[in-house]
Design a protein around this motif. Structure first.
Motif, short mmCIF file in Angstrom:
data_model
loop_
_atom_site.label_atom_id
_atom_site.label_comp_id
_atom_site.label_asym_id
_atom_site.label_seq_id
_atom_site.Cartn_x
_atom_site.Cartn_y
_atom_site.Cartn_z
N ALA A 90 0.93 -1.19 0.12
CA ALA A 90 -0.26 0.04 -0.15
C ALA A 90 0.94 1.28 0.14
O ALA A 90 1.68 1.27 0.89
CB ALA A 90 -0.71 -0.12 1.30
N TYR A 92 1.18 5.49 -0.09
CA TYR A 92 0.44 6.54 0.38
C TYR A 92 1.34 7.78 0.38
O TYR A 92 2.62 7.82 0.30
CB TYR A 92 -0.06 6.41 1.69
N LYS A 99 2.82 8.69 -7.12
CA LYS A 99 2.35 7.41 -6.84
C LYS A 99 2.08 6.35 -7.82
O LYS A 99 2.52 5.31 -8.25
CB LYS A 99 1.05 7.15 -5.67
N ASN A 179 -5.92 5.59 -6.21
CA ASN A 179 -7.05 6.32 -5.55
C ASN A 179 -7.85 5.62 -4.65
O ASN A 179 -9.16 6.10 -4.62
CB ASN A 179 -7.65 7.14 -6.50
N THR A 181 -9.87 4.48 -0.69
CA THR A 181 -10.11 5.33 0.44
C THR A 181 -10.45 4.31 1.32
O THR A 181 -10.40 4.67 2.71
CB THR A 181 -11.05 6.25 0.18
N ALA A 201 -2.70 2.36 -4.19
CA ALA A 201 -2.36 3.88 -4.00
C ALA A 201 -3.42 4.83 -3.42
O ALA A 201 -4.59 4.53 -3.53
CB ALA A 201 -1.87 4.54 -5.17
N SER A 202 -2.86 5.42 -2.27
CA SER A 202 -3.87 6.25 -1.69
C SER A 202 -3.39 7.51 -1.19
O SER A 202 -2.20 7.48 -0.80
CB SER A 202 -4.48 5.49 -0.49
N GLY A 203 -4.29 8.71 -1.03
CA GLY A 203 -3.73 9.86 -0.49
C GLY A 203 -3.60 9.90 0.92
O GLY A 203 -2.94 11.06 1.74
N SER A 204 -4.19 8.92 1.65
CA SER A 204 -3.94 8.74 3.03
C SER A 204 -3.32 7.50 3.49
O SER A 204 -3.50 6.36 2.53
CB SER A 204 -5.34 8.88 3.77
N ARG A 205 -2.82 7.39 4.59
CA ARG A 205 -2.28 6.12 5.22
C ARG A 205 -3.42 5.13 5.60
O ARG A 205 -4.02 5.45 6.54
CB ARG A 205 -1.25 6.45 6.28
N LEU A 206 -3.59 4.10 5.00
CA LEU A 206 -4.46 3.01 5.24
C LEU A 206 -3.92 1.88 6.22
O LEU A 206 -3.68 0.99 5.82
CB LEU A 206 -5.24 2.50 3.96
N HIS A 218 5.37 4.89 2.18
CA HIS A 218 5.01 6.26 2.33
C HIS A 218 5.86 6.84 1.07
O HIS A 218 7.29 6.60 0.91
CB HIS A 218 5.61 6.87 3.45
#
Length: 723
Positions: A90, A92, A99, A179, A181, A201-206, A218
């Motif tokens: 993952a 982020y 990313k 993207n 969530t 890939a995400s904009g926040s840490r899952l 990261h």
């Protein structure tokens, strides 16, 4: 999926539009629809053939740095019997940090690791402005990429994930979910084949994904050296070496985000008088002017966008602003021309200007898209500089454009079906791209565009002046979902359309759309909701006093009652038959007869079923509808089989199979072949006569990815063992 455009501008044809289908309802006034289609959809693979998916976006710029992260990916996912069979990571980081580019580079250089393909799902496109993406829709996309025919994709998420595990077993795949969530969505889409890898890939840490074994990575902004290399790639190593302090400052002010660096570097490459020092000074001053923008912590990045925007010529700048309001995910030149009100030549000039400034990206299929941050910036500029009336005007233009093309695609799939909308005036002067020799297949175009169409529906539904266009677009859009069951999208589009028809006070349209809405609701297992929609549809149809719509609602009611109350189902089908006959809607009467005959057969009244089904077959044959007539013959053959009339059953099923083979209706052909094998087997025929039909059906099901393939395979193995 689409392939690159064969031309530079919108395609126009001289085809005459011929509309002889049944339409009922208000007429949409003609408007300027000059966009056309400027990209080609990829033709479907022939039955039995499957193209290995290669879907991860290609690199469009030179890849810099990230060597440590690439090495980490390489080292984490080597084939090792002591490690987990499926790799999972993952990534982020900030929007625009690179990313997707990182994954594209790793996928490109490690292509031999994944001989069975690379699958890409963009959850931002699935969300389309709503709160959360539909993981069931993502599973649908993965199954389609794996060669599963839309007709065989289950409706329930649990069934889709089970089929996904089955289809990925024994394959080495790279699956990239961009993207994302919701951590649970990633886990649901894990492939099963040993050596496969799932990247997220995400904009926040899952963080929850770490509990599921994901490697947490990261992705940080580019360091100083890498940022300088990006500048050197775009504007020359000499310029960077000549003023290293200014180059350092540009990298710092762009926050190390590649998307901002590329936009800034594009200005240096295209503006001969602009120096690195001048660019650094502008970037340093710009955030103060942008302090009120809603980009928040990304304001320093927005400075690069705003400087590039201010260098655009006035027409290109307005094009940029207006397209920030475009409600879809990607657009072709035709859509852009309609949205901005420019002619094709000026549209091409604006697209060239924006791509040269790195504010717009051209995709391999000949369409264009903004990076999310750039789109937000464009929309901010539009809100600040355009008149309030411009946004609804743009939405209206785009809605009419998609209404015209979707209606033409709908008619190209089947002209002779019930429609409430009368779109004759709108379509009278619109070139039909689906009738020309090299035009796109209508269902393939609808599939490629369906998220854009849904985005347009959402935007138009917020405009009080577009209620009529919304329900008409929802009605035409339904043809896609009758073939490709995107249940969540189908439901939403019909809900928007039904609400718009109610606001527009068109009860016939509301009845039609609510009765159609019962279909995805039942497929989703929401039977009470389906019943409520049908009750409302029936009331609306009575108010409209529209015989054909009343008949259609009764047919849908029959299909609802088929589950639990055969007597009520037959009553509804008889009502639909009577109403269609009274209205002179002979095909509708034949379809109602078909469903009535099937219900009679299921209830044990086989002789009555045969009489009803023969009437349906006669009417459909007279209307030159061989595919539907062959489906009726399958039902006739099955009814003969229930009566023990094997010879007649075999004759009907054999004839149906021949017609469906000629029509290339493989889904129904497989049904006929299995039913024929059942009758032959039950009548004591030689197993050598039975087996070829089952093998042919198995080949069809395997090619389409049907879950029934395993059932047939086991049956054939058991019969081989018995021999």
């Amino acid at each position: 999926m689409t392939t690159p455009s064969s031309g530079d501008g919108p395609r126009h044809t001289d085809s005459r539009n011929d509309f002889s289908g049944t339409s009922h309802g208000p007429v949409v006034q003609a408007a300027a629809i000059h966009g056309g289609i400027t990209f080609h959809v990829q033709p479907a693979a022939p039955v039995g053939e499957w193209a290995v998916p290669d879907e991860i976006p290609p690199l469009t710029v030179r890849f810099r740095n990230r060597d440590r992260m690439l090495d980490l990916l390489d080292g984490s996912f080597v084939r090792d019997p002591d490690r987990a069979s499926v790799g999972f990571a993952a990534m982020y980081g900030l929007p625009g940090v690179g990313k997707t580019t990182l994954v594209s580079r790793w996928a490109e250089r490690g292509r031999e690791r994944f001989p069975d393909g690379q699958i890409y799902v963009d959850f931002a496109a699935l969300r389309g402005g709503t709160a959360g993406a539909d993981v069931s829709e993502a599973a649908w996309c993965c199954l389609k990429s794996l060669g599963v025919d839309a007709a065989y994709i289950p409706t329930a998420l649990a069934d889709r994930t089970r089929l996904l595990r089955t289809r990925t077993a024994g394959k080495r795949l790279l699956v990239f979910l961009d993207n994302i969530t919701d951590p649970s969505h990633a886990v649901a889409l894990l492939p099963k084949g040993r050596g496969s890898v799932l990247l997220v890939a995400s904009g926040s840490r899952l963080g929850e994904l770490a509990l599921d074994g994901a490697l947490m990575m990261h992705v940080e902004p580019l360091d100083r050296e890498s940022g300088l290399e990006v500048l050197a790639d775009r504007c020359g190593a000499g310029a960077v070496a000549a003023d290293p302090d200014a180059a350092d400052e540009v990298v710092r002010l762009c926050g190390g985000l590649p998307v901002a660096l590329h936009v800034a570097a594009a200005r240096l490459a295209t503006e001969s008088r602009l120096t690195l020092a001048g660019l650094a000074a502008e970037l340093a001053d710009e955030p103060r002017r942008l302090a009120g923008m809603s980009l928040g912590k990304d304001r320093s990045v927005a400075a690069a966008f705003d400087l590039a925007y201010r260098e655009l010529a006035s027409e290109a700048a307005r094009f940029y602003r207006l397209m920030g309001w475009y409600p879809g995910t990607a657009f072709d030149a035709g859509v852009a021309a309609v949205a901005t009100g420019l002619d094709p030549e000026r549209t091409a000039d604006a697209l060239d200007a924006l791509t040269a400034a790195c504010l717009l990206e051209e995709t391999p299929d000949g369409r264009f898209r903004f990076h999310d941050l750039v789109r937000l910036h464009a929309a901010e500029r539009a809100a600040e500089e355009e008149a309030p009336a411009e946004r609804p005007a743009l939405v209206r233009r785009v809605t009419l454009h998609y209404l015209a093309l979707t209606a033409l695609a709908d008619r190209a799939v089947r002209l002779d079906r019930l429609r409430i909308a009368d779109l004759g005036q709108l379509l009278a002067d619109v070139p039909d791209p689906f009738t020309v020799p090299d035009g796109p297949a209508p269902l393939a175009w609808l599939e490629a565009e369906h998220r854009n169409i849904l985005g347009v529906l959402r935007a138009a539904a917020r405009e009080e002046e577009l209620h009529t266009e919304v329900w008409q677009l929802a009605e035409a859009f339904t043809v896609l979902f009758l073939h490709h069951r995107h249940l969540g999208d189908w439901r939403e589009s019909l809900e928007l359309g039904a609400a718009a028809a109610a606001e527009a006070l068109v009860p016939a349209a509301e009845a039609r759309l609510r009765s159609l809405l019962s279909r995805p609701l039942m497929d989703l297992g929401e039977y009470e909701a389906a019943r409520r929609e049908l009750d409302t549809a029936e009331a609306c149809a009575e108010v409209a006093d529209h015989l054909v719509v009343r008949a259609s609602v009764q047919e849908f009611s029959g299909r609802y009652w088929d589950r639990t109350d055969p007597a009520r189902a037959m009553e509804a089908y008889r009502s639909a038959l009577d109403l269609s006959t009274a209205a002179g809607e002979l095909r509708g009467a034949a379809i109602a007869s078909y469903f009535l005959g099937c219900a009679q057969d299921a209830a044990g009244d086989h002789r009555a079923a045969l009489d009803t089904l023969r009437d349906a077959h006669e009417q459909l044959t007279a209307r030159e509808d061989p595919r539907m007539a062959a489906r009726v013959r399958i039902a006739i053959g099955i009814a003969h089989g229930h009566l023990g009339e094997s010879r007649d059953a075999i004759a009907e099923l054999s004839a149906a199979a021949e017609i469906l083979r000629a029509e290339k209706a493989t889904h129904y052909l497989a049904q006929a072949l299995v039913a024929l094998a059942d009758i032959l087997e039950s009548s004591g025929s030689d197993p050598r006569d039975v087996r070829p039909h089952l093998e042919h059906a198995l080949k069809i099901y395997e090619a389409g990815g049907s879950p029934r393939a395993e059932e047939l395979r086991e049956r054939l193995e058991e019969e081989s063992g018995a021999d």
